[in-house]
Scaffold this motif. Structure first.
Motif, mmCIF file in Angstrom:
data_model
loop_
_atom_site.group_PDB
_atom_site.id
_atom_site.type_symbol
_atom_site.label_atom_id
_atom_site.label_comp_id
_atom_site.label_asym_id
_atom_site.label_seq_id
_atom_site.Cartn_x
_atom_site.Cartn_y
_atom_site.Cartn_z
ATOM 1 N N LYS A 205 30.674 36.164 45.319
ATOM 2 C CA LYS A 205 30.072 34.840 45.495
ATOM 3 C C LYS A 205 30.770 33.868 44.559
ATOM 4 N N ASP A 206 31.130 32.699 45.116
ATOM 5 C CA ASP A 206 31.816 31.713 44.286
ATOM 6 C C ASP A 206 30.810 30.796 43.586
ATOM 7 N N ALA A 207 31.317 29.877 42.800
ATOM 8 C CA ALA A 207 30.485 28.972 42.012
ATOM 9 C C ALA A 207 29.675 28.009 42.875
ATOM 10 N N PHE A 208 29.999 27.922 44.162
ATOM 11 C CA PHE A 208 29.326 26.972 45.049
ATOM 12 C C PHE A 208 28.398 27.656 46.050
ATOM 13 N N GLY A 209 28.211 28.973 45.891
ATOM 14 C CA GLY A 209 27.331 29.718 46.789
ATOM 15 C C GLY A 209 28.035 30.342 47.974
ATOM 16 N N GLY A 210 29.320 30.091 48.128
ATOM 17 C CA GLY A 210 30.076 30.700 49.221
ATOM 18 C C GLY A 210 30.411 32.149 48.911
ATOM 19 N N VAL B 190 35.047 43.098 27.333
ATOM 20 C CA VAL B 190 33.672 43.427 27.709
ATOM 21 C C VAL B 190 33.736 44.668 28.606
ATOM 22 N N PRO B 191 32.816 45.613 28.450
ATOM 23 C CA PRO B 191 32.854 46.800 29.296
ATOM 24 C C PRO B 191 32.769 46.467 30.789
ATOM 25 N N SER B 192 33.579 47.180 31.560
ATOM 26 C CA SER B 192 33.553 47.070 33.017
ATOM 27 C C SER B 192 33.839 48.452 33.593
ATOM 28 N N GLN B 193 33.406 48.660 34.817
ATOM 29 C CA GLN B 193 33.665 49.936 35.481
ATOM 30 C C GLN B 193 34.636 49.775 36.646
ATOM 31 N N PHE B 194 34.812 48.539 37.073
ATOM 32 C CA PHE B 194 35.661 48.249 38.217
ATOM 33 C C PHE B 194 36.562 47.060 37.885
ATOM 34 N N VAL B 195 37.772 47.087 38.431
ATOM 35 C CA VAL B 195 38.678 45.955 38.278
ATOM 36 C C VAL B 195 39.271 45.667 39.654
ATOM 37 N N LEU B 196 39.199 44.407 40.038
ATOM 38 C CA LEU B 196 39.765 43.957 41.306
ATOM 39 C C LEU B 196 40.999 43.116 41.014
ATOM 40 N N GLU B 197 42.126 43.489 41.632
ATOM 41 C CA GLU B 197 43.341 42.691 41.512
ATOM 42 C C GLU B 197 43.570 41.957 42.825
ATOM 43 N N VAL B 198 43.811 40.653 42.699
ATOM 44 C CA VAL B 198 44.069 39.779 43.846
ATOM 45 C C VAL B 198 45.285 38.916 43.510
ATOM 46 N N PRO B 199 45.836 38.206 44.487
ATOM 47 C CA PRO B 199 47.006 37.366 44.184
ATOM 48 C C PRO B 199 46.722 36.377 43.047
ATOM 49 N N GLY B 200 47.721 36.160 42.199
ATOM 50 C CA GLY B 200 47.593 35.219 41.089
ATOM 51 C C GLY B 200 47.190 33.831 41.565
ATOM 52 N N GLY B 201 46.173 33.256 40.916
ATOM 53 C CA GLY B 201 45.688 31.922 41.270
ATOM 54 C C GLY B 201 44.574 31.921 42.309
ATOM 55 N N TRP B 202 44.260 33.084 42.876
ATOM 56 C CA TRP B 202 43.246 33.170 43.919
ATOM 57 C C TRP B 202 41.865 32.731 43.406
ATOM 58 N N CYS B 203 41.475 33.204 42.235
ATOM 59 C CA CYS B 203 40.134 32.873 41.709
ATOM 60 C C CYS B 203 39.950 31.365 41.602
ATOM 61 N N GLN B 204 40.916 30.701 41.027
ATOM 62 C CA GLN B 204 40.828 29.251 40.871
ATOM 63 C C GLN B 204 40.803 28.562 42.236
ATOM 64 N N SER B 205 41.595 29.053 43.180
ATOM 65 C CA SER B 205 41.677 28.386 44.481
ATOM 66 C C SER B 205 40.395 28.506 45.303
ATOM 67 N N VAL B 206 39.632 29.578 45.098
ATOM 68 C CA VAL B 206 38.399 29.749 45.886
ATOM 69 C C VAL B 206 37.127 29.497 45.082
#
Length: 180
Positions: A57-62, A144-160
């Protein structure tokens, strides 16, 4: 006598030609080189990975759905995205670890920039390492502890608009065993 000598010479030449042919031409397999066992080597052949989906879920509810290859074994987690020349939008790799702990990644032999999304066992995005620079050994962690890591194309998080704190859901992951 001369005719016999020509026939014998021709037969000798033919036998010599057959004897000098490559082993594969004689029905023998060519000498094979041993399989590559270094998972970080460019010519290592990793078996196909299981496929699944991650919903964020993104910052806008999408909601953004990413098709992923799942790295749930030590070999596949070590190999990761090494030697890939591209990663299409909407695609990624999900790393599954046996336990929640502080994870750290590097970009050794990784040819493309990546965003790394660190997800805890409660399915919350606890941090993002954005636009990791290819072919670097700098450790990438969010501390910070995590159990999963998702790799996506660079810049994807900011773009969506996907940011720390987002909720995450997996589809098709529960049946994949996590190998320590």
């Amino acid at each position: 006598m001369k005719l016999h000598s020509v026939k014998t010479g021709a037969l000798s030449a033919l036998l010599l030609l057959v004897a000098c042919q490559a082993p594969e031409a004689q029905g023998k397999p060519p000498a094979s080189r041993p399989p590559v066992t270094d998972v970080s080597a460019e010519d290592y052949v990793l078996p196909p990975l299981p496929r699944a989906w991650v919903r964020l879920k993104d910052a806008f509810g999408g909601v953004h759905r990413v098709e992923v290859e799942v790295a749930a074994t030590p070999e596949s987690r070590t190999r990761g995205m090494m030697w890939r020349k591209e990663l299409a939008a909407g695609k990624g790799m999900l790393f599954l670890f046996p336990e929640e702990e502080v994870q750290s990644f590097w970009m050794r032999n990784t040819l493309i920039p990546l965003d790394m999304l660190f997800i805890n066992s409660k399915m919350h995005l606890v941090g993002i390492s954005e636009r990791a620079v290819p072919r670097t050994l700098t450790p990438r962690s969010v501390g910070v502890p995590s159990q999963f890591v998702l790799e996506v194309p660079g810049g994807w998080c900011q773009s969506v608009g996907v940011v720390k704190g987002a909720t995450v859901e997996f589809e098709g992951v529960s049946s994949i065993p996590i190998v320590p």
